[in-house]
Design an enzyme around this catalytic site. Structure first.
Site, PDB file in Angstrom:
ATOM      1  N   ARG A 180       0.831  -1.223   0.000  1.00  0.00           N
ATOM      2  CA  ARG A 180       0.000   0.000   0.000  1.00  0.00           C
ATOM      3  C   ARG A 180       0.853   1.255   0.000  1.00  0.00           C
ATOM      4  NH1 ARG A 180      -4.141  -2.288   3.721  1.00  0.00           N
ATOM      5  NH2 ARG A 180      -3.287  -1.317   5.538  1.00  0.00           N
ATOM      6  N   ARG A 184       9.040   5.924  -4.168  1.00  0.00           N
ATOM      7  CA  ARG A 184       9.198   6.884  -5.269  1.00  0.00           C
ATOM      8  C   ARG A 184      10.635   7.325  -5.443  1.00  0.00           C
ATOM      9  NH1 ARG A 184       4.968  10.369  -2.736  1.00  0.00           N
ATOM     10  NH2 ARG A 184       2.977   9.450  -3.366  1.00  0.00           N
ATOM     11  N   ARG A 257      -9.011  -5.257  15.209  1.00  0.00           N
ATOM     12  CA  ARG A 257      -7.942  -4.567  15.949  1.00  0.00           C
ATOM     13  C   ARG A 257      -8.549  -3.246  16.400  1.00  0.00           C
ATOM     14  NH1 ARG A 257      -3.517  -6.314  18.027  1.00  0.00           N
ATOM     15  NH2 ARG A 257      -2.252  -4.482  17.556  1.00  0.00           N
ATOM     16  N   ARG A 288       2.048   6.273  16.826  1.00  0.00           N
ATOM     17  CA  ARG A 288       2.243   7.614  16.264  1.00  0.00           C
ATOM     18  C   ARG A 288       1.635   8.681  17.154  1.00  0.00           C
ATOM     19  NH1 ARG A 288      -1.841   7.566  10.981  1.00  0.00           N
ATOM     20  NH2 ARG A 288      -3.738   7.334  12.178  1.00  0.00           N
ATOM     21  N   GLU A 313      -1.311   7.202  19.787  1.00  0.00           N
ATOM     22  CA  GLU A 313      -2.121   6.044  19.386  1.00  0.00           C
ATOM     23  C   GLU A 313      -1.458   4.731  19.806  1.00  0.00           C
ATOM     24  OE1 GLU A 313      -3.269   6.062  15.276  1.00  0.00           O
ATOM     25  OE2 GLU A 313      -4.176   8.045  15.435  1.00  0.00           O
ATOM     26  N   TYR A 361     -12.091  -3.304   5.413  1.00  0.00           N
ATOM     27  CA  TYR A 361     -11.323  -2.091   5.628  1.00  0.00           C
ATOM     28  C   TYR A 361     -11.657  -1.124   4.503  1.00  0.00           C
ATOM     29  CZ  TYR A 361      -8.122   1.476   6.626  1.00  0.00           C
ATOM     30  OH  TYR A 361      -7.626   2.715   6.945  1.00  0.00           O
ATOM     31  N   ASP A 363     -11.781   2.880   3.146  1.00  0.00           N
ATOM     32  CA  ASP A 363     -11.489   4.304   3.283  1.00  0.00           C
ATOM     33  C   ASP A 363     -12.779   5.088   3.040  1.00  0.00           C
ATOM     34  OD1 ASP A 363      -8.878   4.590   4.090  1.00  0.00           O
ATOM     35  OD2 ASP A 363      -8.061   4.429   2.071  1.00  0.00           O
TER      36      ASP A 363
HETATM   37  P1  FAD Z   1     -18.755   4.107  11.128  1.00  0.00           P
HETATM   38  O1  FAD Z   1     -18.144   5.436  11.041  1.00  0.00           O
HETATM   39  O2  FAD Z   1     -18.191   3.156  12.114  1.00  0.00           O
HETATM   40  O3  FAD Z   1     -20.306   4.299  11.440  1.00  0.00           O
HETATM   41  C1  FAD Z   1     -21.113   3.273  11.938  1.00  0.00           C
HETATM   42  C2  FAD Z   1     -22.077   3.899  12.924  1.00  0.00           C
HETATM   43  O4  FAD Z   1     -23.048   2.934  13.333  1.00  0.00           O
HETATM   44  C3  FAD Z   1     -21.383   4.368  14.208  1.00  0.00           C
HETATM   45  O5  FAD Z   1     -21.687   5.720  14.444  1.00  0.00           O
HETATM   46  C4  FAD Z   1     -21.953   3.459  15.281  1.00  0.00           C
HETATM   47  O6  FAD Z   1     -22.102   4.109  16.534  1.00  0.00           O
HETATM   48  C5  FAD Z   1     -23.317   3.105  14.690  1.00  0.00           C
HETATM   49  N1  FAD Z   1     -23.851   1.853  15.214  1.00  0.00           N
HETATM   50  C6  FAD Z   1     -23.242   0.650  15.249  1.00  0.00           C
HETATM   51  N2  FAD Z   1     -24.041  -0.260  15.836  1.00  0.00           N
HETATM   52  C7  FAD Z   1     -25.184   0.387  16.172  1.00  0.00           C
HETATM   53  C8  FAD Z   1     -26.369  -0.006  16.829  1.00  0.00           C
HETATM   54  N3  FAD Z   1     -26.529  -1.257  17.275  1.00  0.00           N
HETATM   55  N4  FAD Z   1     -27.356   0.897  17.023  1.00  0.00           N
HETATM   56  C9  FAD Z   1     -27.190   2.176  16.593  1.00  0.00           C
HETATM   57  N5  FAD Z   1     -26.062   2.612  15.986  1.00  0.00           N
HETATM   58  C10 FAD Z   1     -25.083   1.734  15.765  1.00  0.00           C
HETATM   59  N6  FAD Z   1     -10.518   6.632   5.875  1.00  0.00           N
HETATM   60  C11 FAD Z   1      -9.937   7.506   5.033  1.00  0.00           C
HETATM   61  O7  FAD Z   1     -10.403   7.681   3.900  1.00  0.00           O
HETATM   62  N7  FAD Z   1      -8.851   8.238   5.422  1.00  0.00           N
HETATM   63  C12 FAD Z   1      -8.294   8.108   6.658  1.00  0.00           C
HETATM   64  O8  FAD Z   1      -7.307   8.791   6.976  1.00  0.00           O
HETATM   65  C13 FAD Z   1      -8.878   7.174   7.556  1.00  0.00           C
HETATM   66  N8  FAD Z   1      -8.350   7.004   8.795  1.00  0.00           N
HETATM   67  C14 FAD Z   1      -8.926   6.092   9.630  1.00  0.00           C
HETATM   68  C15 FAD Z   1      -8.357   5.936  10.901  1.00  0.00           C
HETATM   69  C16 FAD Z   1      -8.910   5.005  11.781  1.00  0.00           C
HETATM   70  C17 FAD Z   1      -8.298   4.819  13.151  1.00  0.00           C
HETATM   71  C18 FAD Z   1     -10.026   4.227  11.367  1.00  0.00           C
HETATM   72  C19 FAD Z   1     -10.604   3.201  12.302  1.00  0.00           C
HETATM   73  C20 FAD Z   1     -10.590   4.402  10.136  1.00  0.00           C
HETATM   74  C21 FAD Z   1     -10.048   5.328   9.238  1.00  0.00           C
HETATM   75  N9  FAD Z   1     -10.605   5.538   7.980  1.00  0.00           N
HETATM   76  C22 FAD Z   1     -10.013   6.434   7.125  1.00  0.00           C
HETATM   77  C23 FAD Z   1     -11.805   4.815   7.539  1.00  0.00           C
HETATM   78  C24 FAD Z   1     -13.133   5.568   7.875  1.00  0.00           C
HETATM   79  O9  FAD Z   1     -13.241   5.712   9.262  1.00  0.00           O
HETATM   80  C25 FAD Z   1     -14.315   4.773   7.336  1.00  0.00           C
HETATM   81  O10 FAD Z   1     -14.240   4.710   5.935  1.00  0.00           O
HETATM   82  C26 FAD Z   1     -15.698   5.351   7.694  1.00  0.00           C
HETATM   83  O11 FAD Z   1     -15.777   5.723   9.018  1.00  0.00           O
HETATM   84  C27 FAD Z   1     -16.748   4.295   7.425  1.00  0.00           C
HETATM   85  O12 FAD Z   1     -18.017   4.784   7.740  1.00  0.00           O
HETATM   86  P2  FAD Z   1     -19.160   3.788   8.246  1.00  0.00           P
HETATM   87  O13 FAD Z   1     -20.417   4.552   8.213  1.00  0.00           O
HETATM   88  O14 FAD Z   1     -19.080   2.517   7.491  1.00  0.00           O
HETATM   89  O15 FAD Z   1     -18.732   3.369   9.721  1.00  0.00           O
HETATM   90  N1  UDP Z   2       4.078   1.194   7.757  1.00  0.00           N
HETATM   91  C1  UDP Z   2       5.335   1.116   8.303  1.00  0.00           C
HETATM   92  N2  UDP Z   2       5.924   2.249   8.774  1.00  0.00           N
HETATM   93  C2  UDP Z   2       5.302   3.460   8.725  1.00  0.00           C
HETATM   94  C3  UDP Z   2       4.014   3.536   8.156  1.00  0.00           C
HETATM   95  C4  UDP Z   2       3.423   2.390   7.680  1.00  0.00           C
HETATM   96  O1  UDP Z   2       5.904   0.041   8.373  1.00  0.00           O
HETATM   97  O2  UDP Z   2       5.904   4.446   9.195  1.00  0.00           O
HETATM   98  C5  UDP Z   2       3.461  -0.063   7.288  1.00  0.00           C
HETATM   99  C6  UDP Z   2       2.477  -0.682   8.283  1.00  0.00           C
HETATM  100  O3  UDP Z   2       2.641  -2.092   8.224  1.00  0.00           O
HETATM  101  C7  UDP Z   2       1.129  -0.316   7.725  1.00  0.00           C
HETATM  102  C8  UDP Z   2       1.409  -0.341   6.236  1.00  0.00           C
HETATM  103  O4  UDP Z   2       2.728   0.177   6.100  1.00  0.00           O
HETATM  104  O5  UDP Z   2       0.116  -1.234   8.092  1.00  0.00           O
HETATM  105  C9  UDP Z   2       0.442   0.457   5.397  1.00  0.00           C
HETATM  106  O6  UDP Z   2       0.467   1.795   5.833  1.00  0.00           O
HETATM  107  P1  UDP Z   2      -0.838   2.658   5.938  1.00  0.00           P
HETATM  108  O7  UDP Z   2      -0.453   4.032   6.282  1.00  0.00           O
HETATM  109  O8  UDP Z   2      -1.654   2.379   4.729  1.00  0.00           O
HETATM  110  O9  UDP Z   2      -1.435   2.009   7.245  1.00  0.00           O
HETATM  111  P2  UDP Z   2      -2.904   1.625   7.687  1.00  0.00           P
HETATM  112  O10 UDP Z   2      -3.879   2.292   6.757  1.00  0.00           O
HETATM  113  O11 UDP Z   2      -2.880   0.126   7.616  1.00  0.00           O
HETATM  114  O12 UDP Z   2      -2.962   2.162   9.082  1.00  0.00           O
END
Ligand code: FAD
Ligand code: UDP
Length: 378
Positions: A180, A184, A257, A288, A313, A361, A363
């Site tokens: 992923r 470059r 996780r 991080r 985190e 997973y 985005d």
């Molecule tokens: P969610 O946001 O989880 O929404 C589901 C909702 O359902 C929640 O509000 C929950 O409370 C509700 N719910 C669940 N069960 C019930 C129930 N029984 N009754 C009522 N309500 C309920 N994407 C990116 O593009 N860029 C990023 O940088 C990025 N960073 C991320 C970092 C982290 C740590 C994580 C975990 C995800 C990240 N993502 C990122 C992904 C992004 O969070 C998801 O794409 C997005 O949140 C998905 O939306 P969703 O509606 O599917 O889920």
């Molecule tokens: N990774 C790493 N070092 C870094 C950043 C990322 O080894 O400083 C690795 C790590 O295994 C991660 C993967 O690259 O799961 C993909 O990175 P990304 O930022 O896409 O992480 P994720 O979306 O899985 O959190």
């Protein structure tokens, strides 16, 4: 409940990005919707809390990126996005390296100044691993990383970080995870290859508020506390919660996780000079540090806001009661999910969408794309 008594066209369980996008489109089609969420706020994982004038990403840093112009235009029609470009820095034992792996990183690692020198160095660094593989495809993350960037970068910037993030040895992780990350031969610290990237001006709550404008919502309401009632209230249900829970865990529990955030308000306008700093050595317990103001404040704005908020985190294994973050898409969990999916496919009136209901997973941009598609014929 009698069909005629159904109050809404759609009950949407979950106000995250999937539920909110679906509700927006359904409303445009003239449908009545009720959105419920068990959390005390709307927006799911995009939710931000304003602390000291800074939008703090309460469920982890979110950076919007996509190459899909339709999705980019769609989100910008709801709220304008800023020009934020993700360019995390890696801290290894106090030395800083640019990410993703690019000419800046190679210079910092080996003092090489041209692409030609960098290629020669990478070749030398990966020779041992390539000889060991003898033409065979890399079977795990360690083999893949060594083949991509060689041993110095693997040992300093990948191994410790990855093992902390996933709680497993790199030799036990699939090779694709590391593919992923871009590699470059230009001086370009942009973490993503996508055409469009940014953060909503004013924060993600504005995006959610824009999507849900004029739609009835209820927070603090858990669908499972009264499933029968909620199932009867609308013609159709859009379910974005956990799919295994919807079926009462009858085949067993899916695994995740999770991440624990330690938040601190600091009396200093600029703590680390960047939104994201990865700590890549094993000995530092967090993966991080996020400094939230840098997502939305640039130049003098950073100093006009006298304090800063950071989150450390910690990545951990998920247990019941914790927030499920990343699905564990290994063979065991994928097979279990498939069993639930077979049941879900037979539900005439329930649409399962989003990262928990599709156990994927996802985005943000693909979530929007999928919700818009699912809402096409609503
Ligand atoms: P969610 O946001 O989880 O929404 C589901 C909702 O359902 C929640 O509000 C929950 O409370 C509700 N719910 C669940 N069960 C019930 C129930 N029984 N009754 C009522 N309500 C309920 N994407 C990116 O593009 N860029 C990023 O940088 C990025 N960073 C991320 C970092 C982290 C740590 C994580 C975990 C995800 C990240 N993502 C990122 C992904 C992004 O969070 C998801 O794409 C997005 O949140 C998905 O939306 P969703 O509606 O599917 O889920
Ligand atoms: N990774 C790493 N070092 C870094 C950043 C990322 O080894 O400083 C690795 C790590 O295994 C991660 C993967 O690259 O799961 C993909 O990175 P990304 O930022 O896409 O992480 P994720 O979306 O899985 O959190």
């Amino acid at each position: 409940m009698d069909e005629k008594l159904k109050k809404y066209d759609y009950l949407i369980v979950g106000s995250g990005l999937f539920g909110s996008t679906f509700a927006y489109r359904a409303k445009q089609e003239g449908k009545t919707c009720l959105v419920i969420d068990k959390r005390p706020h709307l927006g799911g994982n995009l939710y931000c809390e304003n602390i000291e004038g800074i939008n703090v990403h309460k469920y982890g840093a979110h950076i919007f990126h996509t190459s899909n112009k339709k999705v980019w235009d769609f989100v910008n029609s709801i709220v304008e996005f800023n020009r934020y470009t993700n360019s995390p820095v890696a801290n290894y034992k106090g030395r800083l390296f640019n990410l993703p792996f690019n000419m800046n990183t190679f210079y910092q690692m080996w003092n090489v100044t041209t692409p030609e020198q960098a290629i020669a160095k990478i070749e030398e660094q990966k020779r041992e691993a390539a000889t060991r593989l003898a033409g065979r495809e890399p079977q795990n993350l360690e083999e893949q990383a060594l083949l991509l960037v060689g041993k110095d970068i693997y040992e300093r910037l990948i191994k410790g970080y990855t093992e902390k993030q996933w709680g497993r040895a790199c030799t036990d992780l699939p090779a694709f995870i590391i593919r992923r990350l871009p590699v470059r031969l230009v001086f370009d610290n942009n973490y993503f290859n996508d055409k469009y990237q940014g953060i909503p001006i004013g924060g993600y709550n504005k995006l959610i508020a824009g999507l849900l404008e004029g739609i009835e919502t209820k927070t603090g309401v858990d669908f499972f506390e009264n499933k029968e009632y909620w199932m009867g209230i609308a013609e159709k249900i859009v379910f974005t919660g956990k799919i295994d829970q919807f079926y009462d865990y009858r085949f067993g529990k899916l695994e995740y996780r999770t991440v624990r955030f330690e938040e601190e308000i600091i009396d200093n306008p600029n703590f680390q000079g960047n939104a994201v700093v990865n700590y890549t050595e094993r000995e530092v317990p967090y993966t991080r540090i996020i400094e939230h103001k840098h997502f939305e404040m640039f130049g003098q704005e950073v100093y006009d806001c006298p304090k800063t908020v950071i989150s450390k985190e910690y990545s951990t294994e998920w247990k019941a009661g914790m927030e499920p973050y990343y699905p564990v898409n290994d063979d065991k969990n994928t097979a279990l999910y498939q069993k639930y999916k077979l049941l879900a496919d037979k539900e005439p009136n329930v649409i399962f969408g989003g990262r928990l209901a599709e156990y994927k997973y996802y985005d943000m941009a693909p979530v929007i794309e999928k919700a818009l598609k699912d809402a096409e014929n609503c």
